[in-house]
Design a protein around this motif. Structure first.
Motif, PDB file in Angstrom:
ATOM      1  N   MET A 103       0.880  -1.174   0.000  1.00 10.18           N
ATOM      2  CA  MET A 103       0.000   0.000   0.000  1.00 10.18           C
ATOM      3  C   MET A 103       0.913   1.219   0.000  1.00 10.18           C
ATOM      4  O   MET A 103       1.823   1.321   0.827  1.00 10.18           O
ATOM      5  N   GLN A 104       0.669   2.125  -0.942  1.00  6.24           N
ATOM      6  CA  GLN A 104       1.425   3.378  -0.914  1.00  6.24           C
ATOM      7  C   GLN A 104       0.759   4.319   0.091  1.00  6.24           C
ATOM      8  O   GLN A 104      -0.416   4.656  -0.051  1.00  6.24           O
ATOM      9  N   VAL A 105       1.533   4.714   1.098  1.00  6.92           N
ATOM     10  CA  VAL A 105       1.007   5.622   2.120  1.00  6.92           C
ATOM     11  C   VAL A 105       1.582   7.009   1.861  1.00  6.92           C
ATOM     12  O   VAL A 105       2.784   7.158   1.631  1.00  6.92           O
ATOM     13  N   ILE A 106       0.697   8.014   1.884  1.00  7.51           N
ATOM     14  CA  ILE A 106       1.152   9.400   1.724  1.00  7.51           C
ATOM     15  C   ILE A 106       1.118  10.068   3.094  1.00  7.51           C
ATOM     16  O   ILE A 106       0.040  10.218   3.679  1.00  7.51           O
ATOM     17  N   ALA A 107       2.277  10.398   3.593  1.00 10.98           N
ATOM     18  CA  ALA A 107       2.347  11.092   4.890  1.00 10.98           C
ATOM     19  C   ALA A 107       2.793  12.525   4.602  1.00 10.98           C
ATOM     20  O   ALA A 107       3.870  12.733   4.034  1.00 10.98           O
ATOM     21  N   ASP A 108       1.976  13.519   4.979  1.00 13.28           N
ATOM     22  CA  ASP A 108       2.420  14.891   4.684  1.00 13.28           C
ATOM     23  C   ASP A 108       2.966  15.570   5.933  1.00 13.28           C
ATOM     24  O   ASP A 108       2.792  15.103   7.059  1.00 13.28           O
ATOM     25  N   SER A 109       3.611  16.694   5.703  1.00 16.93           N
ATOM     26  CA  SER A 109       4.403  17.320   6.767  1.00 16.93           C
ATOM     27  C   SER A 109       3.549  17.878   7.901  1.00 16.93           C
ATOM     28  O   SER A 109       4.073  18.287   8.927  1.00 16.93           O
ATOM     29  N   SER A 110       2.194  17.863   7.731  1.00 14.60           N
ATOM     30  CA  SER A 110       1.364  18.350   8.830  1.00 14.60           C
ATOM     31  C   SER A 110       1.228  17.314   9.952  1.00 14.60           C
ATOM     32  O   SER A 110       0.727  17.641  11.030  1.00 14.60           O
ATOM     33  N   LEU A 111       1.639  16.095   9.699  1.00 10.87           N
ATOM     34  CA  LEU A 111       1.545  15.069  10.751  1.00 10.87           C
ATOM     35  C   LEU A 111       2.477  15.456  11.908  1.00 10.87           C
ATOM     36  O   LEU A 111       3.604  15.897  11.674  1.00 10.87           O
ATOM     37  N   ALA A 113      -2.501   9.434   4.893  1.00 12.10           N
ATOM     38  CA  ALA A 113      -2.437   9.209   6.343  1.00 12.10           C
ATOM     39  C   ALA A 113      -2.961  10.407   7.143  1.00 12.10           C
ATOM     40  O   ALA A 113      -2.603  11.553   6.875  1.00 12.10           O
ATOM     41  N   ASP A 114      -3.815  10.120   8.137  1.00  8.24           N
ATOM     42  CA  ASP A 114      -4.170  11.128   9.150  1.00  8.24           C
ATOM     43  C   ASP A 114      -3.265  10.948  10.362  1.00  8.24           C
ATOM     44  O   ASP A 114      -3.068  11.866  11.149  1.00  8.24           O
ATOM     45  N   GLY A 115      -2.794   9.737  10.516  1.00  5.27           N
ATOM     46  CA  GLY A 115      -1.905   9.447  11.637  1.00  5.27           C
ATOM     47  C   GLY A 115      -1.014   8.262  11.285  1.00  5.27           C
ATOM     48  O   GLY A 115      -1.453   7.364  10.564  1.00  5.27           O
ATOM     49  N   LEU A 116       0.218   8.300  11.735  1.00  5.72           N
ATOM     50  CA  LEU A 116       1.117   7.172  11.471  1.00  5.72           C
ATOM     51  C   LEU A 116       1.886   6.877  12.749  1.00  5.72           C
ATOM     52  O   LEU A 116       2.674   7.717  13.212  1.00  5.72           O
ATOM     53  N   GLU A 117       1.601   5.750  13.341  1.00  4.21           N
ATOM     54  CA  GLU A 117       2.282   5.384  14.578  1.00  4.21           C
ATOM     55  C   GLU A 117       3.435   4.447  14.247  1.00  4.21           C
ATOM     56  O   GLU A 117       3.250   3.455  13.517  1.00  4.21           O
ATOM     57  N   ILE A 118       4.605   4.775  14.754  1.00  6.58           N
ATOM     58  CA  ILE A 118       5.760   3.896  14.535  1.00  6.58           C
ATOM     59  C   ILE A 118       5.769   2.864  15.651  1.00  6.58           C
ATOM     60  O   ILE A 118       5.953   3.190  16.819  1.00  6.58           O
ATOM     61  N   LEU A 119       5.498   1.601  15.297  1.00  6.92           N
ATOM     62  CA  LEU A 119       5.404   0.548  16.315  1.00  6.92           C
ATOM     63  C   LEU A 119       6.785   0.037  16.703  1.00  6.92           C
ATOM     64  O   LEU A 119       7.015  -0.337  17.838  1.00  6.92           O
ATOM     65  N   SER A 120       7.685  -0.039  15.707  1.00  4.91           N
ATOM     66  CA  SER A 120       9.072  -0.353  16.036  1.00  4.91           C
ATOM     67  C   SER A 120       9.966   0.106  14.892  1.00  4.91           C
ATOM     68  O   SER A 120       9.619  -0.056  13.729  1.00  4.91           O
ATOM     69  N   LEU A 121      11.079   0.710  15.269  1.00  4.51           N
ATOM     70  CA  LEU A 121      11.996   1.248  14.273  1.00  4.51           C
ATOM     71  C   LEU A 121      13.126   0.239  14.087  1.00  4.51           C
ATOM     72  O   LEU A 121      13.791  -0.133  15.050  1.00  4.51           O
ATOM     73  N   THR A 122      13.295  -0.231  12.846  1.00  4.20           N
ATOM     74  CA  THR A 122      14.323  -1.245  12.589  1.00  4.20           C
ATOM     75  C   THR A 122      15.668  -0.565  12.365  1.00  4.20           C
ATOM     76  O   THR A 122      15.769   0.347  11.545  1.00  4.20           O
ATOM     77  N   PRO A 123      16.694  -1.027  13.061  1.00  6.12           N
ATOM     78  CA  PRO A 123      18.017  -0.414  12.846  1.00  6.12           C
ATOM     79  C   PRO A 123      18.561  -0.770  11.461  1.00  6.12           C
ATOM     80  O   PRO A 123      18.106  -1.730  10.848  1.00  6.12           O
ATOM     81  N   ASP A 124      19.540   0.010  10.997  1.00  6.73           N
ATOM     82  CA  ASP A 124      19.993  -0.226   9.622  1.00  6.73           C
ATOM     83  C   ASP A 124      20.896  -1.447   9.472  1.00  6.73           C
ATOM     84  O   ASP A 124      21.426  -1.713   8.400  1.00  6.73           O
TER      85      ASP A 124
END
Ligand code: 4AD
Ligand code: MG
Length: 460
Positions: free
Chosen positions: A48-56, A91-102
């Motif tokens: 799914m392509q998610v569009i997150a804009d800078s107002s989040l 997106a109206d909201g995007l919660e980061i559940l876990s951030l994967t290290p590089d």
């Protein structure tokens, strides 16, 4: 709140508000005032392509989202103005559940199958392997559907057994004896002191048990894991694999051959209809001839010929084979593949093998040299199915057990099934992973099973 699966959202025929998806970031691309995030949740190949804009509120963190991170996105499903996808999620909201290290090993580039085997716990997160295992799941369902639609009953045969069905001695022993001080009797291990009071192993086939149920319920099948301690490190053998074994009362070798052909055609057609996107990945990246091979199986009548005829073709072929050909020798993979890929160029069923290269339960033919056995060979794989008509004549069966030095005492119940209401019957075993290899074009069996078990390899 429960998420909607991407598979279902992508099938939508209208925009939807208040959607929530949860999945893993495949890629992120930033534009001015926006971040485009490809999210995959495993329900289908497509992201799914998610569009997150800078107002989040957490936009700054979003622009640091790495591949493999887990996210929950709420928003509206809208028609996508961009190329490549019909829908996108604003997106109206995007919660980061876990951030994967590089250090995450699955970066955007393509990885080799050999490398991915070393991280078998992570490989289902790639497009190719998620596709393999979605097809594997659909195919399992198709097997049950095929038999259910035809009135076959599903039998759960035991994994722990005291009999060697194939008589090839490729058994994994199972014991609770203390291996550091094994009790002995006359110099040999005293299995009477073991858990079951007898030497026990993991089953190599559910056939013998399935026969008992065919002789009661008519048409039955088993579908479960089987184990073989063959020390052959080939691309077609694993120590733990799944086998589908139908068994039919009042049916002969021809009936078994007919069923095997109908079965393979049905399963191939099923996957072609139900797994369109996933199959396309294999046709595009793994085997360019895949669709042609699959259509070839569905549309051709399988060639049927005797072992003797097959040997004649091989002897006259002018090919140099690593293994010798001749009556009494077993067909090796190179011979099987020559016949199905080069000579006939379609699936082949070979029947009436010499009795001395086949197990005790196969019905002896009138020539007293061959048995009513059959193998189905398909292009790219070779043997995919092995089966036979079973010896239903008690005197012939007992004589065969004696001749092979097998104990009638151990097989007493099997013999007894021929004493009471014996009936001619037949069946076969389909190697489930070999079928998956055929259907996907994957050339190593280790890559179609979640966690492969092979000699010296039991990780994961
Ligand atoms: O030909 P096989 O040994 O036949 C039997 O076990 C019979 N008892 C079946 C029956 O008549 N009910 O094995 C059946 C199929 C093979 O054709 C092959 O596809 C697969 O099982 N097979 C394996 N697949 C993966 N790894 C291995 N080590 C396999 N050995 C057999
Ligand atoms: Mg076989």
């Amino acid at each position: 709140m429960k998420q909607t699966r991407i598979l279902h959202l992508l099938q939508s025929n209208r925009p939807v508000d208040n959607v929530i998806i949860k999945g893993w970031v495949r890629t992120r691309r930033d534009a001015k005032g926006f971040s485009f995030i490809e999210v995959n949740d495993g329900s289908c190949l497509k992201n799914m392509q998610v569009i997150a804009d800078s107002s989040l509120v957490n936009y700054k963190e979003i622009t640091k989202l790495s591949t493999g991170s887990a996210v929950a996105v709420t928003g509206s499903l809208m028609e996508s103005p961009g190329k490549g996808q019909k829908w996108e999620l604003k997106a109206d909201g995007l919660e980061i559940l876990s951030l994967t290290p590089d250090t995450f090993p699955l970066q955007k580039k393509r990885h080799s199958d050999e490398f991915l085997r070393t991280i078998a716990h992570l490989r289902p997160r790639t497009n190719k392997y998620s596709a393999v295992f979605r097809i594997r799941s659909e195919l399992s369902f198709a097997i049950h559907k095929f038999f259910k639609d035809r009135g076959f009953k599903y039998i759960h045969t035991p994994v722990l057994t005291a009999s060697d069905c194939e008589g090839a001695g490729e058994l994994f022993k199972v014991t609770t004896l203390d291996l550091d001080s094994v009790p002995k009797k006359d110099g040999k291990t005293d299995f009477s002191l073991d858990f079951f009071g007898a030497a026990t192993s993991l089953t190599v086939s559910g056939q013998l048990s399935a026969e008992m149920f065919a002789l009661a319920l008519g048409d039955v099948y088993t579908f479960g894991p089987t184990f073989r301690a063959e020390n052959s490190n080939t691309s077609r053998h694993v120590a733990e694999f799944w086998m589908v074994e139908p068994e039919m009362a009042f049916s002969d070798l021809n009936d078994a051959m007919d069923l095997s052909e109908e079965f393979l055609k049905y399963l191939t057609g099923y996957v072609m209809d139900e797994c369109v996107d996933d199959l396309e990945l294999f046709a595009k990246y793994v085997d360019k001839n895949l669709m042609k091979t699959l259509e070839g199986l569905i549309t051709s009548d399988f060639t049927r010929l005797s072992y003797k005829e097959a040997m004649e073709i091989l002897s006259k072929s002018g090919q140099t084979f690593e293994f010798e050909v001749g009556f009494g020798k077993d067909l090796q993979s190179e011979h099987e593949r020559y016949l199905t890929e080069h000579y006939f160029k379609k699936p082949v069923i070979i029947y009436d093998y010499p009795k001395n290269i086949r197990p005790f339960y196969m019905r002896i033919n009138d020539d007293n040299k061959t048995v009513a056995a059959m193998d189905v060979l398909v292009p790219n794989i070779g043997e995919i199915i092995g089966g036979s008509q079973r010896e239903e004549r008690i005197n012939v069966l007992e004589a065969r057990l004696d001749k092979l030095g097998l104990s009638k005492k151990d097989y007493w119940w099997y013999v007894e099934s021929r004493r009471y209401g014996s009936a001619y019957h037949s069946g076969f075993g389909l190697g489930f992973e070999r079928l998956l290899m055929f259907l996907t074009g994957v050339t190593n069996i280790r890559d179609v099973i979640p966690f492969p078990r092979t000699p010296s390899s039991i990780s994961f």
